[in-house]
Design a protein around this motif. Sequence first.
Motif, PDB file in Angstrom:
ATOM      1  N   GLN A   1       0.802  -1.216   0.000  1.00  0.00           N
ATOM      2  CA  GLN A   1       0.000   0.000   0.000  1.00  0.00           C
ATOM      3  C   GLN A   1       0.838   1.270   0.000  1.00  0.00           C
ATOM      4  O   GLN A   1       0.303   2.375   0.021  1.00  0.00           O
ATOM      5  CB  GLN A   1      -0.933   0.003   1.215  1.00  0.00           C
ATOM      6  CG  GLN A   1      -1.878  -1.187   1.240  1.00  0.00           C
ATOM      7  CD  GLN A   1      -2.915  -1.090   2.342  1.00  0.00           C
ATOM      8  OE1 GLN A   1      -3.301  -0.007   2.745  1.00  0.00           O
ATOM      9  NE2 GLN A   1      -3.366  -2.233   2.832  1.00  0.00           N
ATOM     10  N   ASP A   2       2.162   1.106  -0.032  1.00  0.00           N
ATOM     11  CA  ASP A   2       3.044   2.264  -0.023  1.00  0.00           C
ATOM     12  C   ASP A   2       2.871   3.072  -1.313  1.00  0.00           C
ATOM     13  O   ASP A   2       2.896   2.519  -2.421  1.00  0.00           O
ATOM     14  CB  ASP A   2       4.502   1.814   0.117  1.00  0.00           C
ATOM     15  CG  ASP A   2       5.443   2.997   0.222  1.00  0.00           C
ATOM     16  OD1 ASP A   2       5.514   3.594   1.307  1.00  0.00           O
ATOM     17  OD2 ASP A   2       6.080   3.335  -0.785  1.00  0.00           O
ATOM     18  N   GLU A   3       2.681   4.370  -1.175  1.00  0.00           N
ATOM     19  CA  GLU A   3       2.424   5.217  -2.339  1.00  0.00           C
ATOM     20  C   GLU A   3       3.583   5.201  -3.320  1.00  0.00           C
ATOM     21  O   GLU A   3       3.380   5.235  -4.543  1.00  0.00           O
ATOM     22  CB  GLU A   3       2.148   6.657  -1.888  1.00  0.00           C
ATOM     23  CG  GLU A   3       1.786   7.584  -3.047  1.00  0.00           C
ATOM     24  CD  GLU A   3       1.474   8.996  -2.582  1.00  0.00           C
ATOM     25  OE1 GLU A   3       1.120   9.828  -3.422  1.00  0.00           O
ATOM     26  OE2 GLU A   3       1.601   9.258  -1.365  1.00  0.00           O
ATOM     27  N   VAL A   4       4.816   5.131  -2.800  1.00  0.00           N
ATOM     28  CA  VAL A   4       5.986   5.124  -3.677  1.00  0.00           C
ATOM     29  C   VAL A   4       5.954   3.910  -4.599  1.00  0.00           C
ATOM     30  O   VAL A   4       6.241   4.006  -5.796  1.00  0.00           O
ATOM     31  CB  VAL A   4       7.284   5.138  -2.845  1.00  0.00           C
ATOM     32  CG1 VAL A   4       8.501   4.969  -3.747  1.00  0.00           C
ATOM     33  CG2 VAL A   4       7.395   6.440  -2.064  1.00  0.00           C
ATOM     34  N   GLU A   5       5.594   2.745  -4.051  1.00  0.00           N
ATOM     35  CA  GLU A   5       5.535   1.535  -4.867  1.00  0.00           C
ATOM     36  C   GLU A   5       4.428   1.625  -5.904  1.00  0.00           C
ATOM     37  O   GLU A   5       4.579   1.162  -7.037  1.00  0.00           O
ATOM     38  CB  GLU A   5       5.330   0.314  -3.969  1.00  0.00           C
ATOM     39  CG  GLU A   5       6.492   0.045  -3.045  1.00  0.00           C
ATOM     40  CD  GLU A   5       6.926  -1.409  -3.118  1.00  0.00           C
ATOM     41  OE1 GLU A   5       6.920  -1.981  -4.217  1.00  0.00           O
ATOM     42  OE2 GLU A   5       7.261  -1.940  -2.064  1.00  0.00           O
ATOM     43  N   LYS A   6       3.307   2.211  -5.534  1.00  0.00           N
ATOM     44  CA  LYS A   6       2.215   2.374  -6.495  1.00  0.00           C
ATOM     45  C   LYS A   6       2.647   3.269  -7.650  1.00  0.00           C
ATOM     46  O   LYS A   6       2.416   2.948  -8.824  1.00  0.00           O
ATOM     47  CB  LYS A   6       0.985   2.990  -5.811  1.00  0.00           C
ATOM     48  CG  LYS A   6       0.306   2.078  -4.802  1.00  0.00           C
ATOM     49  CD  LYS A   6      -0.920   2.755  -4.216  1.00  0.00           C
ATOM     50  CE  LYS A   6      -1.608   1.881  -3.184  1.00  0.00           C
ATOM     51  NZ  LYS A   6      -2.800   2.534  -2.613  1.00  0.00           N
ATOM     52  N   VAL A   7       3.277   4.381  -7.311  1.00  0.00           N
ATOM     53  CA  VAL A   7       3.728   5.307  -8.348  1.00  0.00           C
ATOM     54  C   VAL A   7       4.762   4.643  -9.242  1.00  0.00           C
ATOM     55  O   VAL A   7       4.737   4.790 -10.470  1.00  0.00           O
ATOM     56  CB  VAL A   7       4.304   6.592  -7.709  1.00  0.00           C
ATOM     57  CG1 VAL A   7       4.991   7.460  -8.762  1.00  0.00           C
ATOM     58  CG2 VAL A   7       3.202   7.382  -7.018  1.00  0.00           C
ATOM     59  N   GLU A   8       5.684   3.877  -8.644  1.00  0.00           N
ATOM     60  CA  GLU A   8       6.714   3.208  -9.442  1.00  0.00           C
ATOM     61  C   GLU A   8       6.087   2.203 -10.405  1.00  0.00           C
ATOM     62  O   GLU A   8       6.480   2.121 -11.568  1.00  0.00           O
ATOM     63  CB  GLU A   8       7.717   2.503  -8.532  1.00  0.00           C
ATOM     64  CG  GLU A   8       8.897   1.910  -9.300  1.00  0.00           C
ATOM     65  CD  GLU A   8       9.975   1.359  -8.403  1.00  0.00           C
ATOM     66  OE1 GLU A   8      11.014   0.934  -8.930  1.00  0.00           O
ATOM     67  OE2 GLU A   8       9.779   1.348  -7.173  1.00  0.00           O
ATOM     68  N   ALA A   9       5.108   1.445  -9.922  1.00  0.00           N
ATOM     69  CA  ALA A   9       4.442   0.473 -10.797  1.00  0.00           C
ATOM     70  C   ALA A   9       3.763   1.168 -11.978  1.00  0.00           C
ATOM     71  O   ALA A   9       3.851   0.709 -13.127  1.00  0.00           O
ATOM     72  CB  ALA A   9       3.422  -0.336  -9.995  1.00  0.00           C
ATOM     73  N   LEU A  10       3.098   2.279 -11.720  1.00  0.00           N
ATOM     74  CA  LEU A  10       2.427   3.019 -12.787  1.00  0.00           C
ATOM     75  C   LEU A  10       3.437   3.665 -13.727  1.00  0.00           C
ATOM     76  O   LEU A  10       3.241   3.689 -14.946  1.00  0.00           O
ATOM     77  CB  LEU A  10       1.496   4.071 -12.185  1.00  0.00           C
ATOM     78  CG  LEU A  10       0.308   3.504 -11.393  1.00  0.00           C
ATOM     79  CD1 LEU A  10      -0.393   4.609 -10.621  1.00  0.00           C
ATOM     80  CD2 LEU A  10      -0.672   2.781 -12.312  1.00  0.00           C
ATOM     81  N   ASP A  11       4.534   4.193 -13.173  1.00  0.00           N
ATOM     82  CA  ASP A  11       5.578   4.786 -14.006  1.00  0.00           C
ATOM     83  C   ASP A  11       6.217   3.746 -14.925  1.00  0.00           C
ATOM     84  O   ASP A  11       6.611   4.057 -16.053  1.00  0.00           O
ATOM     85  CB  ASP A  11       6.663   5.424 -13.137  1.00  0.00           C
ATOM     86  CG  ASP A  11       6.284   6.813 -12.646  1.00  0.00           C
ATOM     87  OD1 ASP A  11       5.322   7.389 -13.206  1.00  0.00           O
ATOM     88  OD2 ASP A  11       6.937   7.325 -11.726  1.00  0.00           O
TER      89      ASP A  11
END
Length: 218
Positions: free
Chosen positions: A70-80
């Motif tokens: 649920q970490d926002e950084v991981e979510k952003v990295e996956a989308l990037d």
Amino acid sequence: MRRFLRTTLMHNGFEALEAADGAQALERVAESKPNLVLLDLGLPDIDGLEVICKLRERSDVPIIVISARQDEVEKVEALDLGANDYVTKPFGAAELLARIRVALRFGIAPSALPPPPSIFVLGELRVDFENRMVKLAGREVHLTPTEYRLLEVLVERRGRAVGHGELLREVWGADAAEELEYLRTFMRQLRYKLEPEPSQPRYLLTIPRVGYRLKSDL
């Protein structure tokens, strides 16, 4: 989780192919050309983020990440890296099915980017593709043909992470797909010429364990 997903998908008219790990998932995608990929990040062999990058090197298939992270950084990295959507566990079947319908209807893979503009400007960096001229803060920068091609590929894919393998194939050819040191050497040279502070890159960013990304804006 895989059993639940398979049952849910089949009961709603989808055909589902399963993969137990990242390597098998990549093989299944290459063999079967699915319309959509549901991907967990916590895989037993390789990290799901690496799987996203490898998929994007060869396919525009929509990817929905399903993860307990649920970490926002991981979510952003996956989308990037190229994922189209991110669903956090736990989730309901109705929500997932709705996201699948949206991805199938509107999913445009991040790799489907427009061709390089005739002139690309990012901060003080200016690339004139028609005249093959690169300037930094108004000063012309002389790049070797390989450095220029590397920059060109990154501009074509601006805003998203580009994997090591993809860059090596695009710049040096298929035979150089494993020569990571080539890429590191030329990236250092390119940063030295284009970055105001090469040790703290502003334009050419490193994506750990994956590759590099050229910012699309500042």
